[in-house]
Design a protein around this motif. Structure first.
Motif, PDB file in Angstrom:
ATOM      1  N   GLY A 178       0.680  -1.074   0.087  1.00 53.66           N
ATOM      2  CA  GLY A 178       0.156   0.000   0.067  1.00 53.66           C
ATOM      3  C   GLY A 178       0.668   1.162   0.131  1.00 53.66           C
ATOM      4  O   GLY A 178       0.396   2.476  -0.110  1.00 53.66           O
ATOM      5  N   PHE A 179       2.212   0.958   0.199  1.00 56.77           N
ATOM      6  CA  PHE A 179       2.905   2.357   0.218  1.00 56.77           C
ATOM      7  C   PHE A 179       3.983   2.369  -0.828  1.00 56.77           C
ATOM      8  O   PHE A 179       3.870   2.924  -1.681  1.00 56.77           O
ATOM      9  CB  PHE A 179       3.673   2.432   1.604  1.00 56.77           C
ATOM     10  N   VAL A 206       6.924   3.596  -5.973  1.00 57.76           N
ATOM     11  CA  VAL A 206       5.416   3.840  -5.336  1.00 57.76           C
ATOM     12  C   VAL A 206       4.498   2.685  -5.557  1.00 57.76           C
ATOM     13  O   VAL A 206       4.735   2.253  -6.553  1.00 57.76           O
ATOM     14  CB  VAL A 206       4.930   5.331  -5.600  1.00 57.76           C
ATOM     15  N   GLU A 224      -1.559   1.349  -4.878  1.00 53.22           N
ATOM     16  CA  GLU A 224      -2.780   2.134  -4.413  1.00 53.22           C
ATOM     17  C   GLU A 224      -2.289   3.500  -4.192  1.00 53.22           C
ATOM     18  O   GLU A 224      -2.999   4.445  -4.424  1.00 53.22           O
ATOM     19  CB  GLU A 224      -2.804   1.438  -3.071  1.00 53.22           C
ATOM     20  N   LEU A 225      -1.055   3.681  -3.477  1.00 50.29           N
ATOM     21  CA  LEU A 225      -0.398   5.204  -3.366  1.00 50.29           C
ATOM     22  C   LEU A 225      -0.253   5.880  -4.648  1.00 50.29           C
ATOM     23  O   LEU A 225      -0.812   6.823  -4.706  1.00 50.29           O
ATOM     24  CB  LEU A 225       0.635   4.883  -2.344  1.00 50.29           C
ATOM     25  N   ARG A 249      -3.812   7.068  -5.652  1.00 52.08           N
ATOM     26  CA  ARG A 249      -4.317   7.981  -5.046  1.00 52.08           C
ATOM     27  C   ARG A 249      -3.843   9.172  -5.244  1.00 52.08           C
ATOM     28  O   ARG A 249      -4.429  10.431  -5.005  1.00 52.08           O
ATOM     29  CB  ARG A 249      -4.480   7.526  -3.660  1.00 52.08           C
ATOM     30  N   VAL A 250      -2.638   9.276  -5.273  1.00 57.46           N
ATOM     31  CA  VAL A 250      -1.903  10.525  -5.238  1.00 57.46           C
ATOM     32  C   VAL A 250      -2.065  11.007  -6.603  1.00 57.46           C
ATOM     33  O   VAL A 250      -2.354  12.433  -6.843  1.00 57.46           O
ATOM     34  CB  VAL A 250      -0.367  10.363  -5.287  1.00 57.46           C
ATOM     35  N   ASP A 251      -2.230  10.436  -7.651  1.00 55.76           N
ATOM     36  CA  ASP A 251      -2.637  11.094  -9.040  1.00 55.76           C
ATOM     37  C   ASP A 251      -3.916  11.641  -9.069  1.00 55.76           C
ATOM     38  O   ASP A 251      -4.106  12.626  -9.693  1.00 55.76           O
ATOM     39  CB  ASP A 251      -2.570   9.796 -10.324  1.00 55.76           C
TER      40      ASP A 251
END
Lengths: 93, 96
Positions: free
Chosen positions: A46-47, A81, A84-85, A88-90
């Protein structure tokens, strides 16, 4: 955000004293650093993941003077990265 | 050996064995990861002195190619996370 803000936020979220949050954060960072220093990788779901890449020595140039120099072999950490991250960042853009 | 989340929990639990339960150690790791992720999702950079800096960068749309078919396509503007290791971390990795 910097490291002390990170520790401060952790203390608030977990209701732990600052001293404890500080110790936890440093324990995690130390474990990560030691892992990379021994050439091993880190994988946190997830990270993301960290791997150490090794580079051979190569003939480089000083970009200012143009002088030829021998660049010694080196190791560098790379962070990839997690899916998932990344998504979500995008989305947050 | 690859370091995982379970290993991080174990490290914390080992140090705090008299004042923390395993569940609390797990909770602390999850909380820390959530703070880090939320920070990056917000588009905010994260600077951890002695370790490195996580940057959130805005990438412009660009023309790319599908490497398998060679077909041209437009890659949309994206927001990505990059990591720059600190000098201290680089030195430790290189045994200095």
């Amino acid at each position: 955000m910097n490291k002390s803000e990170l520790i401060e936020t952790l203390a608030q979220e977990t209701n732990l004293p600052f001293r404890e949050a500080d110790s936890i954060t440093n324990t995690i960072l130390e474990a990560m650093t030691n892992t990379l220093a021994s050439g091993d990788s880190i994988e946190i779901r997830g990270f993301g993941s960290f791997v150490v890449k090794e580079y051979d020595s190569y003939q480089g140039r000083n970009p200012k003077t143009g002088q030829k120099i021998k660049v010694p072999p080196k190791k560098l950490p790379f962070f990839k990265v997690g899916k998932e991250l990344r998504e979500r960042v995008d989305k947050g853009k | 050996m690859t370091l995982t989340k379970a290993d991080l929990v174990q490290h914390i639990y080992k140090i705090h064995d008299n004042d923390m339960t395993k569940a609390q150690a797990t909770e602390a790791v999850e909380a820390l990861l959530k703070i880090v992720k939320d920070c990056l999702i917000e588009g905010e950079d994260l600077l951890i002195s002695g370790f490195g800096k996580f940057n959130v960068k805005n990438k412009k749309a660009r023309r790319g190619r599908n490497p398998q078919t060679g077909q041209e396509l437009i890659l949309d503007a994206r927001r990505v996370v990059t990591f720059k290791p600190s000098g201290i971390l680089r030195d430790k990795i290189n045994g200095k």
